[in-house]
Design a protein around this motif. Structure first.
Motif, PDB file in Angstrom:
ATOM      1  N   SER A  85       0.770  -1.266  -0.196  1.00 52.25           N
ATOM      2  CA  SER A  85      -0.113   0.232  -0.009  1.00 52.25           C
ATOM      3  C   SER A  85       0.729   0.767  -0.126  1.00 52.25           C
ATOM      4  CB  SER A  85      -0.785   0.165   1.002  1.00 52.25           C
ATOM      5  OG  SER A  85      -0.745  -1.521   1.456  1.00 52.25           O
ATOM      6  N   GLN A  86       0.467   2.137  -0.822  1.00 51.04           N
ATOM      7  CA  GLN A  86       1.137   3.301  -1.265  1.00 51.04           C
ATOM      8  C   GLN A  86       0.389   4.846  -0.131  1.00 51.04           C
ATOM      9  OE1 GLN A  86       3.402   4.386  -3.597  1.00 51.04           O
ATOM     10  NE2 GLN A  86       4.851   3.036  -2.881  1.00 51.04           N
ATOM     11  N   TYR A  87       0.339   5.801   0.146  1.00 48.82           N
ATOM     12  CA  TYR A  87      -0.617   6.668   0.937  1.00 48.82           C
ATOM     13  C   TYR A  87      -0.067   8.547   0.168  1.00 48.82           C
ATOM     14  CZ  TYR A  87      -0.594   2.155   4.001  1.00 48.82           C
ATOM     15  OH  TYR A  87      -1.386   1.656   4.520  1.00 48.82           O
ATOM     16  N   SER A  88      -1.381   9.169   0.496  1.00 50.45           N
ATOM     17  CA  SER A  88      -0.879  10.661  -0.033  1.00 50.45           C
ATOM     18  C   SER A  88       0.320  11.135   0.921  1.00 50.45           C
ATOM     19  CB  SER A  88      -1.727  11.115   0.114  1.00 50.45           C
ATOM     20  OG  SER A  88      -2.283  11.602   1.143  1.00 50.45           O
ATOM     21  N   ALA A  89       0.573  12.244   0.799  1.00 51.87           N
ATOM     22  CA  ALA A  89       1.489  12.759   1.695  1.00 51.87           C
ATOM     23  C   ALA A  89       0.684  13.323   2.892  1.00 51.87           C
ATOM     24  CB  ALA A  89       2.568  13.579   1.117  1.00 51.87           C
ATOM     25  N   LEU A  93       1.521  11.414   7.135  1.00 47.51           N
ATOM     26  CA  LEU A  93       2.163  12.234   8.148  1.00 47.51           C
ATOM     27  C   LEU A  93       0.711  12.371   9.050  1.00 47.51           C
ATOM     28  CD1 LEU A  93       3.704  14.729   8.873  1.00 47.51           C
ATOM     29  CD2 LEU A  93       1.674  16.147   8.361  1.00 47.51           C
ATOM     30  N   GLN A  94      -0.457  11.837   8.744  1.00 48.24           N
ATOM     31  CA  GLN A  94      -1.534  11.196   9.971  1.00 48.24           C
ATOM     32  C   GLN A  94      -0.846  10.298  10.382  1.00 48.24           C
ATOM     33  OE1 GLN A  94      -5.180  10.720   8.323  1.00 48.24           O
ATOM     34  NE2 GLN A  94      -6.092  12.087   9.938  1.00 48.24           N
ATOM     35  N   SER A  96       1.780   8.493  10.490  1.00 46.85           N
ATOM     36  CA  SER A  96       3.426   8.495  11.321  1.00 46.85           C
ATOM     37  C   SER A  96       3.116   9.065  12.621  1.00 46.85           C
ATOM     38  CB  SER A  96       4.967   9.289  10.185  1.00 46.85           C
ATOM     39  OG  SER A  96       3.551  10.503  10.494  1.00 46.85           O
ATOM     40  N   GLU A  97       1.960  10.172  13.163  1.00 45.45           N
ATOM     41  CA  GLU A  97       1.982  10.771  13.652  1.00 45.45           C
ATOM     42  C   GLU A  97       1.007  10.127  14.879  1.00 45.45           C
ATOM     43  OE1 GLU A  97       1.709  15.496  12.741  1.00 45.45           O
ATOM     44  OE2 GLU A  97      -0.025  14.444  13.206  1.00 45.45           O
ATOM     45  N   LYS A  98       0.159   9.251  14.712  1.00 43.93           N
ATOM     46  CA  LYS A  98      -0.820   8.128  14.679  1.00 43.93           C
ATOM     47  C   LYS A  98      -0.263   6.918  15.283  1.00 43.93           C
ATOM     48  CE  LYS A  98      -5.243   6.073  14.566  1.00 43.93           C
ATOM     49  NZ  LYS A  98      -5.770   5.303  14.084  1.00 43.93           N
ATOM     50  N   PHE A  99       1.019   6.458  15.059  1.00 43.23           N
ATOM     51  CA  PHE A  99       2.233   5.677  15.018  1.00 43.23           C
ATOM     52  C   PHE A  99       2.967   5.830  15.991  1.00 43.23           C
ATOM     53  CE2 PHE A  99       5.483   2.316  15.037  1.00 43.23           C
ATOM     54  CZ  PHE A  99       4.400   0.922  14.959  1.00 43.23           C
ATOM     55  N   TYR A 100       3.502   6.938  15.888  1.00 37.34           N
ATOM     56  CA  TYR A 100       4.236   7.477  17.337  1.00 37.34           C
ATOM     57  C   TYR A 100       3.725   7.503  18.468  1.00 37.34           C
ATOM     58  CZ  TYR A 100       6.361  11.130  19.868  1.00 37.34           C
ATOM     59  OH  TYR A 100       6.621  11.482  21.077  1.00 37.34           O
ATOM     60  N   SER A 101       2.473   8.315  18.444  1.00 38.95           N
ATOM     61  CA  SER A 101       1.575   8.782  19.900  1.00 38.95           C
ATOM     62  C   SER A 101       1.645   7.225  20.274  1.00 38.95           C
ATOM     63  CB  SER A 101       0.343   9.256  19.675  1.00 38.95           C
ATOM     64  OG  SER A 101       0.514  10.594  18.501  1.00 38.95           O
TER      65      SER A 101
END
Ligand SMILES: NC(=O)C1=CN([C@@H]2O[C@H](COP(=O)(O)OP(=O)(O)OC[C@H]3O[C@@H](n4cnc5c(N)ncnc54)[C@H](OP(=O)(O)O)[C@@H]3O)[C@@H](O)[C@H]2O)C=CC1
Ligand SMILES: Cc1cc2nc3c(=O)[nH]c(=O)nc-3n(C[C@H](O)[C@H](O)[C@H](O)COP(=O)(O)O)c2cc1C
Ligand SMILES: N[C@@H](Cc1ccc(O)c(Br)c1)C(=O)O
Length: 295
Positions: A85-89, A93-94, A96-101
């Protein structure tokens, strides 16, 4: 005398040729030994800083009588298309933030509830750990899942006995001092209480169908990566653990769990829900500018 004096230039020339020949030969030998170690104990994949005690394959040892390591089926392994799967920028971002949190909320928890945990969830967590990359795809890990109360108690007895000696003698004042903030000691109630214990073993070598040893390159790094993924998978389902490395317990735990001689304990993870009164030390994490250098 006259014969000698006429021979001297010839003699010197021959001597020079011999010296040059020997010098060139010894240089070639030295270069060869640098490029391709003929010494079978050379193990460039075993990181000395890591004290990775990776066992060497016995391919060229005395008991070796064939080319067992030449697996033609693996040479012919097909390569298949891969398009994940590929995602839009903005989606990236969303995410990456969610996984970091999510991961930033992970803590080592030493007060674990006895509340049962669905077994299938733990199986999926271990499946996920098994997706880790490994040196030459050797998958050098064994996850021993313990839920039996008697076995958990035996593990506790072994660990507490050794950890008491660790704190009082083996670890030394500095290490004990550095741990003060964590308020840990050798009493490990979670070993009885947690519904599951996962004992992670690294396989220091594999065993081929013929019974011969198979080299497990970078096995400690490979298994450590799989443990990281395991921790993330636990966090993803709201379970807790504490990464423990009970010093000097490896051989006893291996024998209690009847693991073979090629396996060494790397980590012991008690797993469950956090107990309602669980507390953790208020540790702070380094910010990005202290852990990342941009070039
Ligand atoms: N990576 C590290 O720096 C260290 C990590 N630990 C952690 O502590 C925990 C328990 O380890 P601990 O019991 O102290 O250390 P080990 O499990 O490494 O065992 C201690 C001793 O027993 C030997 N041994 C253990 N398993 C085997 C095996 N399968 N075959 C042959 N010899 C074996 C070791 O040999 P050998 O010396 O050849 O390894 C070593 O001499 C683990 O979680 C481990 O990860 C502990 C010490 C250091
Ligand atoms: C390699 C390693 C070994 C550890 N060994 C132990 C251990 O033996 N016992 C323990 O209680 N915690 C152990 N820990 C957990 C650390 O104490 C903990 O990760 C650290 O205090 C940071 O806290 P956090 O995990 O909540 O971020 C270990 C962690 C790592 C990564
Ligand atoms: N293994 C001991 C001591 C210990 C504790 C916390 C650590 O982060 C480390 Br490293 C070691 C114990 O489990 O108490």
């Amino acid at each position: 005398m006259a014969v000698f004096s006429s021979l001297t230039p010839v003699f010197v020339a021959v001597l020079c040729v011999i010296i040059v020949f020997f010098f060139k030969n010894s240089q070639r030998r030295e270069n060869r030994s640098k490029q391709k170690p003929s010494d079978q104990t050379a193990r460039p994949w075993a990181d000395e800083d890591l004290q990775d005690n990776t066992e060497i394959s016995t391919k060229h040892s005395e008991d070796d009588d064939g080319d067992d390591w030449l697996d033609t089926a693996e040479e012919d392994l097909v390569h298949i298309p891969y398009s994940p799967s590929q995602y839009s920028a903005s989606e990236m971002l969303q995410r990456s933030e969610k996984f970091y949190s999510l991961m930033n909320l992970r803590r080592s928890v030493r007060c674990i509830s006895p509340e049962p945990v669905p077994k299938e969830v733990i199986h999926n967590v271990i499946r996920t750990a098994g997706t880790a990359p490994s040196g030459a795809h050797t998958e050098p890990w064994t996850f021993v899942l313990v839920s039996d109360a008697d076995v958990k108690h035996k593990i506790r007895e072994i660990v507490e006995e050794e950890e008491e000696i660790n704190y009082k003698q083996r670890m030394g004042d500095k290490w004990v001092h550095d741990l003060k903030k964590l308020r840990t000691n050798w009493v490990k109630e979670y070993l009885d209480v947690a519904p599951y214990l996962i004992l992670v073993f690294k396989q220091i070598y594999g065993v081929l169908p013929s019974g011969k040893k198979r080299t497990h390159y970078y096995n400690e790094i490979s298994v450590s990566i799989s443990c990281g993924i395991l921790l993330a998978a636990l966090q993803n389902v709201g379970l807790v653990t504490v990464t423990t490395t009970p010093l000097n317990c490896g051989p006893q735990l291996r024998s209690l769990l009847q693991r073979p001689a090629n396996e060494k304990l790397l980590m012991l993870l008690p797993v469950g829900y956090p107990s309602p009164d669980a507390k953790v030390p208020d540790l702070k994490r380094k910010p990005l500018d202290q852990i990342m250098m941009t070039v």
